[in-house]
Motif scaffolding. Structure first.
Motif, PDB file in Angstrom:
ATOM      1  N   THR A 224       0.849  -1.232  -0.031  1.00  0.00           N
ATOM      2  CA  THR A 224       0.042   0.061   0.045  1.00  0.00           C
ATOM      3  C   THR A 224       1.008   1.354  -0.127  1.00  0.00           C
ATOM      4  N   TYR A 225       0.591   2.325  -0.761  1.00  0.00           N
ATOM      5  CA  TYR A 225       1.299   3.595  -0.819  1.00  0.00           C
ATOM      6  C   TYR A 225       0.510   4.516  -0.432  1.00  0.00           C
ATOM      7  N   VAL A 226       0.863   5.243   0.522  1.00  0.00           N
ATOM      8  CA  VAL A 226      -0.217   6.593   1.111  1.00  0.00           C
ATOM      9  C   VAL A 226       0.585   7.706   0.639  1.00  0.00           C
ATOM     10  N   VAL A 227      -0.088   8.596  -0.358  1.00  0.00           N
ATOM     11  CA  VAL A 227       0.117   9.707  -0.861  1.00  0.00           C
ATOM     12  C   VAL A 227      -0.165  10.771  -0.049  1.00  0.00           C
ATOM     13  N   CYS A 228       1.124  11.693   0.361  1.00  0.00           N
ATOM     14  CA  CYS A 228       0.856  12.732   1.250  1.00  0.00           C
ATOM     15  C   CYS A 228       0.618  13.914   0.178  1.00  0.00           C
ATOM     16  N   THR A 229      -0.301  14.729  -0.139  1.00  0.00           N
ATOM     17  CA  THR A 229      -0.839  15.643  -1.056  1.00  0.00           C
ATOM     18  C   THR A 229      -0.241  16.973  -0.850  1.00  0.00           C
ATOM     19  N   ARG A 230       0.483  17.327   0.249  1.00  0.00           N
ATOM     20  CA  ARG A 230       0.982  18.494   0.802  1.00  0.00           C
ATOM     21  C   ARG A 230       2.378  18.399   0.811  1.00  0.00           C
ATOM     22  N   ASP A 231       2.857  17.070   0.335  1.00  0.00           N
ATOM     23  CA  ASP A 231       4.474  16.915   1.023  1.00  0.00           C
ATOM     24  C   ASP A 231       5.377  17.904   0.146  1.00  0.00           C
ATOM     25  N   MET A 232       6.220  18.493   0.857  1.00  0.00           N
ATOM     26  CA  MET A 232       7.246  19.323   0.132  1.00  0.00           C
ATOM     27  C   MET A 232       8.654  18.651   0.275  1.00  0.00           C
ATOM     28  N   ALA A 233       8.762  17.413   0.846  1.00  0.00           N
ATOM     29  CA  ALA A 233      10.047  16.773   0.849  1.00  0.00           C
ATOM     30  C   ALA A 233      10.118  15.880  -0.347  1.00  0.00           C
ATOM     31  N   ILE A 234       9.267  15.027  -0.357  1.00  0.00           N
ATOM     32  CA  ILE A 234       8.807  13.942  -1.551  1.00  0.00           C
ATOM     33  C   ILE A 234       7.481  14.501  -2.277  1.00  0.00           C
ATOM     34  N   ARG A 235       7.658  15.180  -3.268  1.00  0.00           N
ATOM     35  CA  ARG A 235       6.350  15.851  -3.823  1.00  0.00           C
ATOM     36  C   ARG A 235       5.483  14.834  -4.443  1.00  0.00           C
ATOM     37  N   PRO A 236       4.278  15.079  -4.215  1.00  0.00           N
ATOM     38  CA  PRO A 236       3.133  14.129  -4.726  1.00  0.00           C
ATOM     39  C   PRO A 236       3.197  13.484  -6.018  1.00  0.00           C
ATOM     40  N   ALA A 237       3.703  14.378  -6.955  1.00  0.00           N
ATOM     41  CA  ALA A 237       3.914  13.895  -8.256  1.00  0.00           C
ATOM     42  C   ALA A 237       5.177  12.931  -8.450  1.00  0.00           C
ATOM     43  N   LEU A 238       6.108  12.841  -7.356  1.00  0.00           N
ATOM     44  CA  LEU A 238       7.077  11.973  -7.506  1.00  0.00           C
ATOM     45  C   LEU A 238       6.680  10.545  -6.625  1.00  0.00           C
ATOM     46  N   GLN A 239       5.642  10.868  -5.893  1.00  0.00           N
ATOM     47  CA  GLN A 239       4.999   9.536  -5.135  1.00  0.00           C
ATOM     48  C   GLN A 239       4.352   8.930  -6.161  1.00  0.00           C
ATOM     49  N   ARG A 240       3.643   9.500  -7.058  1.00  0.00           N
ATOM     50  CA  ARG A 240       3.051   9.108  -8.023  1.00  0.00           C
ATOM     51  C   ARG A 240       3.779   8.385  -9.248  1.00  0.00           C
ATOM     52  N   VAL A 241       4.916   8.563  -9.308  1.00  0.00           N
ATOM     53  CA  VAL A 241       5.981   8.058 -10.411  1.00  0.00           C
ATOM     54  C   VAL A 241       6.250   6.783  -9.578  1.00  0.00           C
ATOM     55  N   LEU A 242       6.455   6.668  -8.532  1.00  0.00           N
ATOM     56  CA  LEU A 242       7.169   5.505  -7.860  1.00  0.00           C
ATOM     57  C   LEU A 242       5.835   4.267  -7.794  1.00  0.00           C
ATOM     58  N   ILE A 243       4.804   4.807  -7.576  1.00  0.00           N
ATOM     59  CA  ILE A 243       3.488   3.771  -7.573  1.00  0.00           C
ATOM     60  C   ILE A 243       3.476   3.210  -9.061  1.00  0.00           C
ATOM     61  N   ALA A 244       3.753   4.149 -10.225  1.00  0.00           N
ATOM     62  CA  ALA A 244       3.406   3.816 -11.421  1.00  0.00           C
ATOM     63  C   ALA A 244       4.433   2.896 -11.946  1.00  0.00           C
ATOM     64  N   GLU A 245       5.769   2.980 -11.561  1.00  0.00           N
ATOM     65  CA  GLU A 245       7.106   1.927 -11.676  1.00  0.00           C
ATOM     66  C   GLU A 245       6.780   0.855 -11.350  1.00  0.00           C
ATOM     67  N   ALA A 246       6.241   0.489 -10.003  1.00  0.00           N
ATOM     68  CA  ALA A 246       6.034  -0.514  -9.177  1.00  0.00           C
ATOM     69  C   ALA A 246       5.084  -1.613 -10.004  1.00  0.00           C
ATOM     70  N   ASP A 247       3.901  -0.661 -10.446  1.00  0.00           N
ATOM     71  CA  ASP A 247       2.777  -1.335 -10.841  1.00  0.00           C
ATOM     72  C   ASP A 247       3.101  -1.537 -12.339  1.00  0.00           C
ATOM     73  N   ALA A 248       3.995  -0.916 -13.265  1.00  0.00           N
ATOM     74  CA  ALA A 248       4.471  -1.376 -14.357  1.00  0.00           C
ATOM     75  C   ALA A 248       5.277  -2.701 -14.275  1.00  0.00           C
ATOM     76  N   ALA A 249       6.163  -2.716 -13.262  1.00  0.00           N
ATOM     77  CA  ALA A 249       7.084  -3.871 -13.060  1.00  0.00           C
ATOM     78  C   ALA A 249       6.296  -5.250 -12.732  1.00  0.00           C
ATOM     79  N   PHE A 250       5.514  -4.827 -11.916  1.00  0.00           N
ATOM     80  CA  PHE A 250       4.579  -6.164 -11.193  1.00  0.00           C
ATOM     81  C   PHE A 250       2.973  -5.842 -11.402  1.00  0.00           C
ATOM     82  N   PRO A 251       2.551  -5.934 -12.521  1.00  0.00           N
ATOM     83  CA  PRO A 251       1.127  -5.495 -12.697  1.00  0.00           C
ATOM     84  C   PRO A 251       0.314  -6.728 -12.292  1.00  0.00           C
ATOM     85  N   GLU A 252       0.493  -7.755 -11.774  1.00  0.00           N
ATOM     86  CA  GLU A 252      -0.180  -8.708 -11.211  1.00  0.00           C
ATOM     87  C   GLU A 252      -0.412  -8.488  -9.927  1.00  0.00           C
ATOM     88  N   ASN A 253       0.553  -7.588  -9.142  1.00  0.00           N
ATOM     89  CA  ASN A 253       0.206  -7.251  -7.689  1.00  0.00           C
ATOM     90  C   ASN A 253       0.326  -5.805  -7.749  1.00  0.00           C
TER      91      ASN A 253
END
Length: 282
Positions: A224-253
């Protein structure tokens, strides 16, 4: 072991310590789940402070150049420690692990090595690196361009071996920058208390390590990834990149995604919400 009784282990991010989970753990009492917050390698009670911070008179050149006493702490050591902490809490049974920020890279390595011991991997505004990718590479992506942490660093990490914060600074503007980077939605008095508990050096070696991910390793662990929408350390757009990479690599999970309207430290600003998210997971 039932989901309700599955233990929960909390791992903090860079510069922080086990102390940051106190309020979340308090809110977990109604869930009747065994819980444990641990210090990451080179942090908390395992941290070592550079001598320059206690030198008088203060020497800004030393702050910028003194080699960190935790410079040799790497991802291998951090993951080995986390695995031992998971084993100690679970006593052979799987544990739900929630990692914040840089702790996510350590969780990823541990889950790849012992997937059978991680019941659920929860990433709270955390670095969730792709296969063979180092954590530090993500911070330079365009999606993180307006983050506030890198401008707050002091010295050359290539010399010091650490990402160093000047936590002894009495410059009001600098201290306000730190508050905005980490604790933008936290009460000022609590944010100042938290700043006083941070450790100054985050080991660079830990951020440059990589993990080769496999389908029967990390790719098999529910996450589970918890996106923090007001994050100024790891920006929400970067958090979404991380999620997309994981799902592209392991779409079955695929990654289960939860959103919090918070800055980088929801464990301080909305601890009850964090407790509810993890308390309901197996």
């Amino acid at each position: 072991m039932s989901p309700r009784s599955t233990p929960i282990l909390f791992l903090h991010g860079s510069w922080h310590g086990a102390w940051c989970w106190t309020e979340v753990i308090a809110h977990l009492v109604p869930y009747d789940r065994p819980t444990l917050a641990v210090d990451m390698a080179g942090h908390g009670l395992r941290a070592r402070r550079p001598e320059c911070l206690s030198m008088r008179p203060f020497d800004p050149d030393a702050l910028a150049t003194e080699v960190s006493p935790v410079a040799e702490v790497d991802l291998d050591q951090a993951a080995e420690l986390l695995i031992s902490q998971i084993e100690g809490l679970g006593r052979g049974a799987p544990v739900t692990v929630l990692a914040h920020s840089m702790g996510g890279a350590v969780l990823t390595r541990a889950a790849q090595q012992v997937p059978e011991l991680v019941a659920h991997a929860v990433y709270l505004a955390a670095i969730m690196p792709g296969s063979g990718k180092a954590a530090d590479g993500y911070f330079a992506l365009p999606e993180n361009a307006d983050a506030l942490v890198l401008p707050a660093l002091r010295g050359d990490s290539g010399v010091t071996g650490a990402l160093r914060l000047d936590l002894a600074s009495n410059d009001p503007a600098y201290r306000q920058r730190l508050r905005e980077a980490f604790y933008g939605d936290v009460a000022p008095v609590v944010a100042d208390a938290a700043l006083g508990l941070l450790t100054p050096d985050a080991p660079v070696s830990m951020m440059r390590g990589t993990t080769r991910l496999t389908r029967d390793g990390w790719g098999s662990v529910p996450r589970t990834y918890v996106v923090c929408t007001r994050d100024m350390a790891i920006r929400p757009a970067l958090q979404r990149v991380l999620i997309a990479e994981a799902d592209a690599a392991f779409p079955e999970n695929p990654t289960s995604v939860v959103t919090l309207e918070s800055a980088h430290a929801p464990f301080l600003s909305v601890p009850g919400d964090v407790a509810e998210i993890v308390g309901k997971l197996g």
